[in-house]
Design an enzyme around this catalytic site. Sequence first.
Site, PDB file in Angstrom:
ATOM      1  N   ASP A  77      17.805  36.957  16.705  1.00 51.67           N
ATOM      2  CA  ASP A  77      16.420  36.651  16.315  1.00 51.67           C
ATOM      3  C   ASP A  77      15.508  37.819  16.671  1.00 51.67           C
ATOM      4  O   ASP A  77      14.400  37.623  17.176  1.00 51.67           O
ATOM      5  CB  ASP A  77      15.951  35.365  17.002  1.00 51.67           C
ATOM      6  CG  ASP A  77      14.647  34.827  16.394  1.00 51.67           C
ATOM      7  OD1 ASP A  77      14.342  35.184  15.235  1.00 51.67           O
ATOM      8  OD2 ASP A  77      13.932  34.065  17.067  1.00 51.67           O
TER       9      ASP A  77
ATOM     10  N   MET B 131       8.951  24.507  21.143  1.00 48.94           N
ATOM     11  CA  MET B 131       9.933  23.997  22.085  1.00 48.94           C
ATOM     12  C   MET B 131       9.448  24.025  23.532  1.00 48.94           C
ATOM     13  O   MET B 131       9.949  23.280  24.369  1.00 48.94           O
ATOM     14  CB  MET B 131      11.223  24.811  21.978  1.00 48.94           C
ATOM     15  CG  MET B 131      12.423  24.145  22.620  1.00 48.94           C
ATOM     16  SD  MET B 131      13.995  24.853  22.094  1.00 48.94           S
ATOM     17  CE  MET B 131      13.900  26.493  22.760  1.00 48.94           C
ATOM     18  N   GLY B 132       8.469  24.861  23.847  1.00 46.08           N
ATOM     19  CA  GLY B 132       8.033  24.940  25.231  1.00 46.08           C
ATOM     20  C   GLY B 132       6.742  25.698  25.386  1.00 46.08           C
ATOM     21  O   GLY B 132       6.134  26.157  24.417  1.00 46.08           O
TER      22      GLY B 132
ATOM     23  N   GLY C 211       4.907  27.312  22.185  1.00 42.01           N
ATOM     24  CA  GLY C 211       5.590  27.175  20.909  1.00 42.01           C
ATOM     25  C   GLY C 211       6.045  25.751  20.715  1.00 42.01           C
ATOM     26  O   GLY C 211       5.670  24.840  21.474  1.00 42.01           O
TER      27      GLY C 211
ATOM     28  N   LYS D 103       8.810  29.586  31.733  1.00 38.42           N
ATOM     29  CA  LYS D 103       8.950  28.929  30.434  1.00 38.42           C
ATOM     30  C   LYS D 103       9.429  27.506  30.685  1.00 38.42           C
ATOM     31  O   LYS D 103      10.504  27.291  31.254  1.00 38.42           O
ATOM     32  CB  LYS D 103       9.937  29.683  29.549  1.00 38.42           C
ATOM     33  CG  LYS D 103      10.110  29.038  28.175  1.00 38.42           C
ATOM     34  CD  LYS D 103      11.019  29.853  27.266  1.00 38.42           C
ATOM     35  CE  LYS D 103      10.306  31.080  26.745  1.00 38.42           C
ATOM     36  NZ  LYS D 103      11.101  31.763  25.672  1.00 38.42           N
TER      37      LYS D 103
ATOM     38  N   GLY E  20       1.431  31.494  26.730  1.00 39.60           N
ATOM     39  CA  GLY E  20       1.703  31.203  25.323  1.00 39.60           C
ATOM     40  C   GLY E  20       2.433  29.890  25.204  1.00 39.60           C
ATOM     41  O   GLY E  20       2.834  29.279  26.199  1.00 39.60           O
TER      42      GLY E  20
END
Length: 526
Positions: free
Chosen positions: A142, A29-30, A27, A47, A25
């Site tokens: 979160d 930021m990474g 996103g 990650k 996956g």
Amino acid sequence: MGAAVRATAFQELIAGKYRVEGEIGHGAMGVVLAATHVDLDQRVAIKLIHAHAADDPESLARFLQEARAAAKIHSEHVARVIDVGTLDDGRSYIVMEHLEGCDLAEVLQTDSPLPVPVAVSYALEVCEGLAAAHAAGVVHRDLKPANIFLARQADVSFTLKVLDFGVSKILRGSDAPLEPQAAVTHTGQIFGSPAYMSPEQLRSSGRVDARADIWALGVVLYQMLAGELPFGKGSMADLMAAIVRDPPASLRLSRPEVPEALEEAVLRCLAKAPEDRYRSVADLALALQPFGPEGAATRVERIGRLLEPQSRRRADRRPTPLTPSFLARAPEPASSAPTGTLSSGEAAQKLVQPPPEPSSREGDELRSSRRTERRRVHLALGGAFLLALALLVVMTVLRAPRPVALDARVVPPATSVVIPVPAALVGGTASAPAEAARAEVTMTVTSAPPGTKVYLGETLVGEAPGEMRFARGSDKITLRLVADGHVPAEMAIVPDIDRVIAVELKRLPAPSTRPKTTVPKDLEPF
């Protein structure tokens, strides 16, 4: 990944020991990569922060915060961090346990709303992960369905794991709430998902404690039961205003079969003031226990132990038997008290020891009268004992925790409830990719600088960082990457699997400021 991960370099290593196999996956930021530790033959997930995020001190701090927070937590319901490091180009990475399955957001897309025992079972597993985090002094901040992962086990079962502690808050010590350490967010900025954020977190994300996670779990539980969120459906501004100002929509109005007591538990999680919510996830788990499946009581007990202070864990918690005081006390021996005074033992003896009996007929009558009086006293004492015993039984019953009355429309008793495997975890279900999607592969291109244009021939196919889709095949295709002020680059790729491409374009040399040398015309050749 840096120089170790290129379009055609998936057999090369990260940090000399992790062989990258593909993308899981990505996103803003990474990106998350599937890899194998070559020495241990162990599958892991890596990650890796994007190059542009690595140059931002705040993004880098949040990225490393995830590793620090997760490393403090020891629970089967929190994704385990194995390693951290920095590549030669300065980008940081986190190595985590490799999980197979899907997140709760995917489950809710196909199976929502969930049966009551299933939703409660999921919530209890999340409670256990949060309990371990809170015991370690970590507030997630979160929590949402996308950060709750249903990890498939070796058998047909699955375990829920809490992911992504990137915007978590680490408290001083292990008992929340305590004075927080410096937050990694700037004042006035909101980090997290507003739909799951508590009113106090929307006002100031740095001034929250574990009860903000209880709010978020309440929203998730509401969504699992109702199939929708409890607050506004309009713009982001409308949503945030509703969270701060309005009561949640009625849960039982949209889902009448939800027991009233369960709705009350959810609504308590969503109280506007933190002090009106459950004090801890252990209290929340206890309220949810009557609606869970078989084994819920064991899980609730584990959650309570996680949050119980160490001093109380060592205490002997066996109940002291309740005995009437007049049965528990034996007559005390006579003491050497001064003449004219009575010790407590002597006083007791004086009360129970009859005086010398007269020998006359009058004395016989007196003794008979006294015997009758003693019988009355004994009967009175016996009655008092029976009354005290009855009161003791009543008090014990009243003090025992009462099971919450279940609505008659709820599913069968907990002992007969089986938690099904979600459709999203079963191959060949509606969650499997469509035939058209399987005919394509996805290339995720990360680059420096951002905004690099990617061409296939003369056709612009996208910008990096970003995803591009290509027809699956075994013939090489050539991608051309172009960015202003940088040297264009080309790379040949076989579009047979999903790939992650990391490209660092070289800057063009700065134009020379030296004056140009000219040749006198009389020296030029004819």
